[in-house]
Write an enzyme that holds these catalytic residues in place. Structure first.
Site, PDB file in Angstrom:
ATOM      1  N   LYS A  76       8.389  32.845  -0.521  1.00 13.98           N
ATOM      2  CA  LYS A  76       9.660  33.308   0.062  1.00 13.98           C
ATOM      3  C   LYS A  76       9.891  34.806  -0.169  1.00 13.98           C
ATOM      4  CE  LYS A  76      12.021  28.859   0.073  1.00 13.98           C
ATOM      5  NZ  LYS A  76      13.246  28.122  -0.178  1.00 13.98           N
ATOM      6  N   ASP A  80      18.497  28.453   4.141  1.00 12.62           N
ATOM      7  CA  ASP A  80      18.910  27.597   3.022  1.00 12.62           C
ATOM      8  C   ASP A  80      20.423  27.632   2.844  1.00 12.62           C
ATOM      9  OD1 ASP A  80      16.443  26.611   2.306  1.00 12.62           O
ATOM     10  OD2 ASP A  80      16.004  28.239   0.900  1.00 12.62           O
TER      11      ASP A  80
END
Ligand code: NAP
Length: 514
Positions: free
Chosen positions: A304, A345
């Protein structure tokens, strides 16, 4: 025609005929009859198995792989030539002959081809590594009159797939169909994308553990999970990039959503080793090959932060909140190869809370919220909740991390002992407490939850954690981690396709895997 091909390891007539009929039931378009598994010449069995496959309308590829090229046949080249001859006379459509066997002198492709209406595949295999001269090998095969050139080699890392992908491309540009397979888990994309890339065939195993080479997925997975029937040259490619990715539910989630919405896409697990260099090489390699059609990626552990860095270094657009969270979980790549980065997210988490508690975003303004944990998920939650105007306090075992996170987002912080006097309206667990296998773990002490609270556990394995059970027992509103997982995937789907996500279908996929 591009054939979905099931290898049949022919050890006896009965077993092989049963396997052929199972392959036909499962939707195979071709069988590769590995007659070398008989180990010695047996013309009767060869005729029986070729005949059985033809009777079922399947195309037949007959392979009698020599033991010096990783096969089972060691009885000598004269016997091997007789095996091929029997297969051709019985009606095989293709035979696979090793490029290297010319030197042995007995197996003469042209003579065998004259025995029937058959096409010759010349092949070369390396079970240890990726040879440096793959393109030259293909050129030699073509020069020697192969109807189809085949190379198969071991991929150590995903970037090893690029050679196979380039062979598909150059052969199809020349009006030919090749077979170019990278073996092993790192090479799976060469099998899944063979149809899109204009290959002659791809191999798929009859069942788990029944493949003839490492990395073969099953025919069932190829058709129901990896959308073989729907795939074409213009199919757009997506995937989840991480290490490990084998356990990821994202391929099932996204491919089911493509099916449900009729979107022409395929979503693959892409195993990219955990270093920045591997990540960068994979991204550069795919962007240099626009015809691969890679349009979007979900990014998971450990990439990420690499994804964020990659977008920054390549001058792409970065969503401001993704930058603030410090992680990108979604990459989009446009037709010109320009890459942009997002984080779904926080949107997934916020969507889960709002839907689960029957709220709208403005209800979060001024709401007291406790985030337990200070890792990546806690960061995403802090960004989303602070952005919506909630009054957030971070609680974490390691207080320095709580303090740092609170400082980044302008909220309060405390050590986990502060949870004994918890008074927030919204409680979010962003630790791994309660996650399988330590399911007895619980992020808050007993006795602090009340029925006015909204309790959200980001852990989704198990779905009903100890924390959620406690919350339910006092009558609090509960939100589970699956809702977040499905919504962050749904947000990605919408970015990938520009279409509304079929949330119900995506949730059902998750529930059916539990
Ligand atoms: P992470 O960066 O490793 O952070 C883990 C957090 O858990 C840290 O704050 C850590 O505290 C805390 N922690 C771990 N063990 C603990 C213990 N025994 N007692 C108290 N605190 C403990 O992990 P992450 O990526 O943020 O993921 C956190 C959780 O979110 C995962 O376990 C997963 O269940 C869930 N998750 C859900 C989704 C979804 O879509 N629903 C997606 C990803 C992750 P320290 O700082 O003190 O080490």
């Amino acid at each position: 025609m591009i054939y979905l091909t099931v290898p049949i390891l022919v050890e006896s007539s009965e077993q092989a005929v049963a396997d052929i009929s199972r392959a036909a039931e499962l939707g195979a378009e071709m069988v590769e009859l590995r007659i070398d598994y008989l180990c010695r010449y047996d013309g009767d069995v060869v005729r029986a198995v070729v005949g059985a496959a033809k009777k079922l309308g399947l195309a037949v590829l007959a392979t009698c792989r020599a033991n010096w090229e990783g096969g089972k046949f060691g009885q000598g080249e004269k016997s091997r030539a007789m095996m091929f001859k029997a297969a051709v006379r019985a009606g095989a459509d293709y035979i696979d002959i090793e490029l290297a066997c010319r030197a042995e002198g007995e197996i003469k492709a042209a003579e065998l081809a004259a025995e029937g209406d058959v096409r010759v595949i010349l092949s070369s295999h390396d079970f240890e590594k990726r040879p440096a001269d793959l393109a030259q090998r293909v050129a030699v095969m073509v020069e020697r009159g192969a109807d189809v050139a085949k190379v198969a080699y071991k991929a150590e890392r995903i970037c090893d797939c690029f050679d196979a992908i380039d062979i598909y491309r150059s052969e199809s540009q020349a009006g030919r169909q090749a077979i170019a397979l990278a073996m092993g888990e790192a090479g799976v994309m060469t099998r899944q994308l063979a149809k899109k890339l204009g290959g002659k065939l791809t191999f798929a195993a009859l069942g788990e553990g029944l493949g003839s080479a490492a990395g073969q997925v099953t025919i069932e997975q190829m058709r129901s999970l990896y959308r073989w029937d729907a795939m074409g040259a213009d199919t757009q490619v997506f995937g989840v990039i991480g290490d490990p990715v084998g356990h990821s539910l994202s391929p099932a989630l996204h491919n089911a959503a493509f099916d449900a919405t009729g979107y022409n896409g395929i979503y693959l697990p892409l195993l990219v080793e955990g270093t920045w260099e591997e990540f960068r090489n994979f991204m550069d390699g795919t962007r240099q090959r626009p015809w691969l059609g890679l349009r979007g990626l979900s990014v998971t552990i450990p990439h990420k932060e690499n994804a964020l860095r990659y977008v920054r270094e390549n001058g792409g657009q970065l969503e401001p909140l993704a930058e603030k969270i410090g992680s990108v979980n979604t990459l989009l790549i446009d037709e010109a190869g320009k890459v942009s980065g997002f984080n779904t997210d926080y949107a997934g988490a916020l969507g889960a809370v709002l839907d689960g508690a029957g709220l709208v975003k403005s209800d979060l303004k001024g709401m007291s919220a406790a985030i337990i944990g200070a890792g990546g998920v806690a960061r995403a939650l802090a960004a989303g909740l602070c952005d919506a105007g909630a009054e957030v306090t971070i609680y974490n075992r390691t207080v320095e991390r709580a303090e740092k996170l609170a400082e980044d987002f302008g909220c309060k912080w405390a050590g986990v002992e502060g949870l004994a006097n918890l008074e927030a309206k919204l409680i979010v667990n962003c630790t791994s407490l309660g996650m399988h296998p330590a399911v007895e773990g619980c992020a808050v002490p007993e006795g602090v939850l009340t029925k006015d609270m909204i309790v959200f556990d980001t852990v989704y394995n198990p779905v009903e954690t100890r924390l959620l059970k406690l919350a339910r027992s006092v009558g609090a509103t509960v939100v589970d981690g699956v809702s977040m997982f499905v919504r962050q995937g749904a947000a990605q789907f919408e970015m990938f396709t520009g279409r509304p996500a079929p949330l119900e279908v995506m949730r059902e996929i998750f529930d059916s895997r539990q």
